[in-house]
Design an enzyme around this catalytic site. Structure first.
Site, PDB file in Angstrom:
ATOM      1  N   GLU A   1      47.938  27.472  42.804  1.00 30.68           N
ATOM      2  CA  GLU A   1      47.501  28.550  44.411  1.00 30.68           C
ATOM      3  C   GLU A   1      46.273  28.717  44.397  1.00 30.68           C
ATOM      4  O   GLU A   1      46.151  28.580  45.970  1.00 30.68           O
ATOM      5  CB  GLU A   1      48.220  29.300  43.260  1.00 30.68           C
ATOM      6  CG  GLU A   1      47.926  31.274  44.041  1.00 30.68           C
ATOM      7  CD  GLU A   1      48.004  32.420  43.148  1.00 30.68           C
ATOM      8  OE1 GLU A   1      49.052  32.070  41.908  1.00 30.68           O
ATOM      9  OE2 GLU A   1      47.256  32.901  43.128  1.00 30.68           O
TER      10      GLU A   1
ATOM     11  N   GLY B 183      40.135  33.600  36.100  1.00 28.87           N
ATOM     12  CA  GLY B 183      39.168  34.255  35.198  1.00 28.87           C
ATOM     13  C   GLY B 183      38.559  33.409  34.288  1.00 28.87           C
ATOM     14  O   GLY B 183      38.573  32.353  35.418  1.00 28.87           O
TER      15      GLY B 183
ATOM     16  N   ILE C 154      38.289  31.231  31.542  1.00 31.68           N
ATOM     17  CA  ILE C 154      38.910  30.396  30.746  1.00 31.68           C
ATOM     18  C   ILE C 154      39.357  29.013  31.910  1.00 31.68           C
ATOM     19  O   ILE C 154      38.306  27.803  31.562  1.00 31.68           O
ATOM     20  CB  ILE C 154      39.383  30.774  30.531  1.00 31.68           C
ATOM     21  CG1 ILE C 154      39.043  31.356  29.177  1.00 31.68           C
ATOM     22  CG2 ILE C 154      40.026  29.166  29.069  1.00 31.68           C
ATOM     23  CD1 ILE C 154      40.146  32.141  27.791  1.00 31.68           C
TER      24      ILE C 154
ATOM     25  N   GLY D   7      50.747  34.762  41.160  1.00 29.14           N
ATOM     26  CA  GLY D   7      51.078  33.784  40.650  1.00 29.14           C
ATOM     27  C   GLY D   7      51.753  32.795  38.806  1.00 29.14           C
ATOM     28  O   GLY D   7      51.837  31.898  38.768  1.00 29.14           O
TER      29      GLY D   7
HETATM   30  N1  COA Z   1      43.105  44.698  24.863  1.00 33.76           N
HETATM   31  C1  COA Z   1      42.233  45.736  25.737  1.00 33.76           C
HETATM   32  N2  COA Z   1      41.568  45.539  27.498  1.00 33.76           N
HETATM   33  C2  COA Z   1      41.657  44.285  26.869  1.00 33.76           C
HETATM   34  C3  COA Z   1      42.173  43.195  25.899  1.00 33.76           C
HETATM   35  C4  COA Z   1      43.100  43.218  25.503  1.00 33.76           C
HETATM   36  N3  COA Z   1      44.086  42.658  24.741  1.00 33.76           N
HETATM   37  N4  COA Z   1      41.710  41.860  26.892  1.00 33.76           N
HETATM   38  C5  COA Z   1      41.231  41.728  27.785  1.00 33.76           C
HETATM   39  N5  COA Z   1      40.965  43.696  28.070  1.00 33.76           N
HETATM   40  C6  COA Z   1      39.882  44.024  28.874  1.00 33.76           C
HETATM   41  C7  COA Z   1      38.087  43.048  28.698  1.00 33.76           C
HETATM   42  O1  COA Z   1      37.812  43.901  27.870  1.00 33.76           O
HETATM   43  C8  COA Z   1      37.750  43.628  30.095  1.00 33.76           C
HETATM   44  O2  COA Z   1      37.581  44.886  30.024  1.00 33.76           O
HETATM   45  P1  COA Z   1      35.808  44.890  30.836  1.00 33.76           P
HETATM   46  O3  COA Z   1      36.349  45.154  32.345  1.00 33.76           O
HETATM   47  O4  COA Z   1      36.019  46.438  30.496  1.00 33.76           O
HETATM   48  O5  COA Z   1      34.680  43.805  30.566  1.00 33.76           O
HETATM   49  C9  COA Z   1      38.997  42.698  30.610  1.00 33.76           C
HETATM   50  O6  COA Z   1      40.367  43.490  29.939  1.00 33.76           O
HETATM   51  C10 COA Z   1      39.200  41.872  31.457  1.00 33.76           C
HETATM   52  O7  COA Z   1      39.084  40.592  30.500  1.00 33.76           O
HETATM   53  P2  COA Z   1      38.929  39.335  31.150  1.00 33.76           P
HETATM   54  O8  COA Z   1      39.451  38.351  29.650  1.00 33.76           O
HETATM   55  O9  COA Z   1      37.653  39.478  30.895  1.00 33.76           O
HETATM   56  O10 COA Z   1      39.488  38.863  31.848  1.00 33.76           O
HETATM   57  P3  COA Z   1      39.746  37.715  33.284  1.00 33.76           P
HETATM   58  O11 COA Z   1      38.629  37.801  34.286  1.00 33.76           O
HETATM   59  O12 COA Z   1      39.330  36.279  32.552  1.00 33.76           O
HETATM   60  O13 COA Z   1      41.186  37.615  33.474  1.00 33.76           O
HETATM   61  C11 COA Z   1      43.189  37.855  33.313  1.00 33.76           C
HETATM   62  C12 COA Z   1      42.090  37.106  32.913  1.00 33.76           C
HETATM   63  C13 COA Z   1      44.272  37.725  32.416  1.00 33.76           C
HETATM   64  C14 COA Z   1      43.619  39.171  34.160  1.00 33.76           C
HETATM   65  C15 COA Z   1      43.576  37.422  34.716  1.00 33.76           C
HETATM   66  O14 COA Z   1      43.943  35.545  34.314  1.00 33.76           O
HETATM   67  C16 COA Z   1      45.151  37.568  35.730  1.00 33.76           C
HETATM   68  O15 COA Z   1      44.915  38.672  36.303  1.00 33.76           O
HETATM   69  N6  COA Z   1      46.130  37.186  35.371  1.00 33.76           N
HETATM   70  C17 COA Z   1      47.215  37.424  36.147  1.00 33.76           C
HETATM   71  C18 COA Z   1      47.559  35.955  37.560  1.00 33.76           C
HETATM   72  C19 COA Z   1      47.465  35.303  36.825  1.00 33.76           C
HETATM   73  O16 COA Z   1      47.118  34.528  35.580  1.00 33.76           O
HETATM   74  N7  COA Z   1      47.677  34.428  38.367  1.00 33.76           N
HETATM   75  C20 COA Z   1      47.568  33.047  37.851  1.00 33.76           C
HETATM   76  C21 COA Z   1      47.202  32.371  39.666  1.00 33.76           C
HETATM   77  S1  COA Z   1      45.835  32.222  39.608  1.00 33.76           S
END
Ligand code: COA
Length: 442
Positions: A242, A221, A223, A340
């Site tokens: 990971e 992601g 951040i 992960g």
């Molecule tokens: N309610 C509704 N929609 C939401 C939301 C909420 N609270 N928060 C974010 N969104 C939407 C955003 O608007 C965005 O939509 P868009 O694609 O239409 O712009 C989408 O969700 C993605 O949000 P974003 O903050 O850009 O996601 P990201 O690319 O930074 O990824 C995760 C964040 C959480 C999805 C990602 O970190 C993840 O998949 N985590 C789980 C797996 C993990 O953490 N693995 C760790 C080891 S690698």
């Protein structure tokens, strides 16, 4: 010609010939992310024309735009299971040829989710060029590739000289390969991450939580990349992660990461897969300072916990007043996967001096029915109905937004709500306070 070269020649196939090795009812596993064999996957739908039926394929974060995923007509030949969605899987999620498989990354292989009903396993992967000893490497990842080879699966790989040669559980001898197809396309990459001011603020808060000498994991992601930038001022950091990223290369090159205080694999970074820019891939090429280890080991919370001062840094889509994190789905709609996240957060808590950090923006811009973006708070009293909890409230130590740090460990539900509201966006705090009062939390 030495024997390795002879073996290589004997395994060399055209794409068409390689696909002929796949039979009806096979259970196919695709390597993930940058390790995907793009040309093989691009032609996989042609199995249907060859009369093949009843195959399943498992993927994770597919990078290409594949016919067998986007086109439900191939369902009877090839059903698509995915345990981590990317954009293409999200688009195909409601089709009858796809389904989501929930799982922790470290158990993806261990629990034998693949080898169902004694079906034949087929691994589709990509490798770097063979060395003089007959070894190729799975290059950008070994989540379970090496373990699948060890089951005696049919192994079909693309050999791409553009892929970096990496070390650890990535190595495979040419004698273990059933068919290899030579390709030469550029490696799948992500754009160089850009950071906003908000990212820098979050990064700075997290930098305060990461002591010199810590070992870090950074998740997927936007951040986490900014966090890496904020950690450049640190000393003697280690990496056990990971996903290995561009931000980590910067940390190594800035001297912030030297792996000198690690308690596991001292002097080496440990990762399971890598995804990023060509700069990252150049850094990894022939670089023994990065050990790629299988996901069942790297992400095992017991293993992670053997690192002292292990800090896991992941992100989420929504967090409720209790600290529950919905990180992989928006309500019940799958967005990505657990991957992960739980592995690393639980592992960090097993570690002496470890910390599990969740970083998120305080708000998101969410499209309404008319396609207009509406700002919503990512800190909510309750998760949306049907939400999937990727990380339980018991496994979060700190939640960080651009408005500060909420330390949740050992805190009551009342204290959690209070602290989380303090780091919510100011525009939403009043409403959140009212909701917390209604819920008898404040
Ligand atoms: N309610 C509704 N929609 C939401 C939301 C909420 N609270 N928060 C974010 N969104 C939407 C955003 O608007 C965005 O939509 P868009 O694609 O239409 O712009 C989408 O969700 C993605 O949000 P974003 O903050 O850009 O996601 P990201 O690319 O930074 O990824 C995760 C964040 C959480 C999805 C990602 O970190 C993840 O998949 N985590 C789980 C797996 C993990 O953490 N693995 C760790 C080891 S690698």
């Amino acid at each position: 010609m030495n024997s390795a070269q002879e073996l290589y020649k004997s395994r060399k196939r055209t794409l068409d010939q390689a696909l002929e090795l796949i039979q009806s009812n096979d259970f196919i596993i695709s390597a993930l992310g940058g390790g995907e064999p793009l040309e093989i996957l691009g032609q996989l739908h042609t199995l249907a024309d060859r009369g093949v039926t009843g195959c399943d394929i498992t993927n994770c974060l597919p990078m290409g735009d594949y016919e067998h995923i986007k086109n439900p007509q191939y369902k009877d030949a090839l059903f698509v299971n995915s345990w981590f969605y990317g954009a293409q899987m999200r688009r195909a999620a409601t089709q009858e040829n796809t389904a989501f498989v929930p799982q922790h990354l470290h158990l993806a292989f261990k629990k034998r989710n693949f080898a169902r009903d004694g079906r034949r396993l087929v691994l589709l992967a990509s490798c770097s060029a063979m060395d003089e000893h007959g070894y190729l490497s799975f290059s950008l990842g070994t989540t379970y590739e090496r373990e699948i080879v060890d089951t005696g699966a049919v192994v079909i790989v693309e050999v791409n000289p553009n892929l970096p040669r990496t070390f650890g559980d990535t190595l495979i001898h040419v004698s273990e390969i059933d068919a290899l197809v030579e390709v030469k396309y550029p490696v799948a990459s992500l754009p160089e991450p850009e950071f906003s001011d908000k990212d820098s603020v979050i990064g700075a808060y997290i930098a305060e939580l990461v002591e010199d000498g810590s070992t870090i994991q950074l998740g997927i992601g936007g951040i986490p990349n900014a966090v890496a930038a904020a950690l450049r001022c640190k000393k003697n950091l280690g990496i056990h992660t990971e996903m290995f990223t561009d931000g980590m290369v910067d940390l190594i090159q800035a001297g912030a990461v030297d792996n000198s205080r690690k308690t596991l694999y001292r002097h080496q970074s440990v990762a399971t897969f890598a995804l990023g820019t060509q700069r990252l891939y150049d850094f990894l090429d022939n670089n023994p300072s990065v050990m790629f280890k299988k996901g069942s080991w790297t992400n095992d919370p017991y293993v992670i916990g053997q690192n002292h001062k292990m800090v896991s840094i992941n992100t989420t889509l929504e967090v409720d007043f209790f600290g529950q994190c919905a990180s992989e789905a928006i309500g019940p709609v799958q967005f990505s996967g657990t991957g992960g996240q739980t592995d690393t957060a639980v592992g960090a808590q097993n570690s002496e001096g470890g910390k599990s950090v969740i970083a998120l923006y305080s708000t998101a811009g969410v499209k309404d029915k008319n396609g207009e973006r509406q700002t919503v708070s990512k800190i909510s009293p309750l998760l949306k109905p049907g939400s999937i909890v990727s990380l339980s409230r018991n496994d979060v130590d700190y939640v960080v937004t651009e408005y500060g740090v909420a330390s949740l460990r050992g805190r009551s539900l009342k204290e959690r709500a209070e602290r989380l509201i303090t780091i919510a966006h100011p525009d939403f705090r009043r409403e959140l306070l009212l909701q917390a009062q209604k819920m008898m939390l404040l």
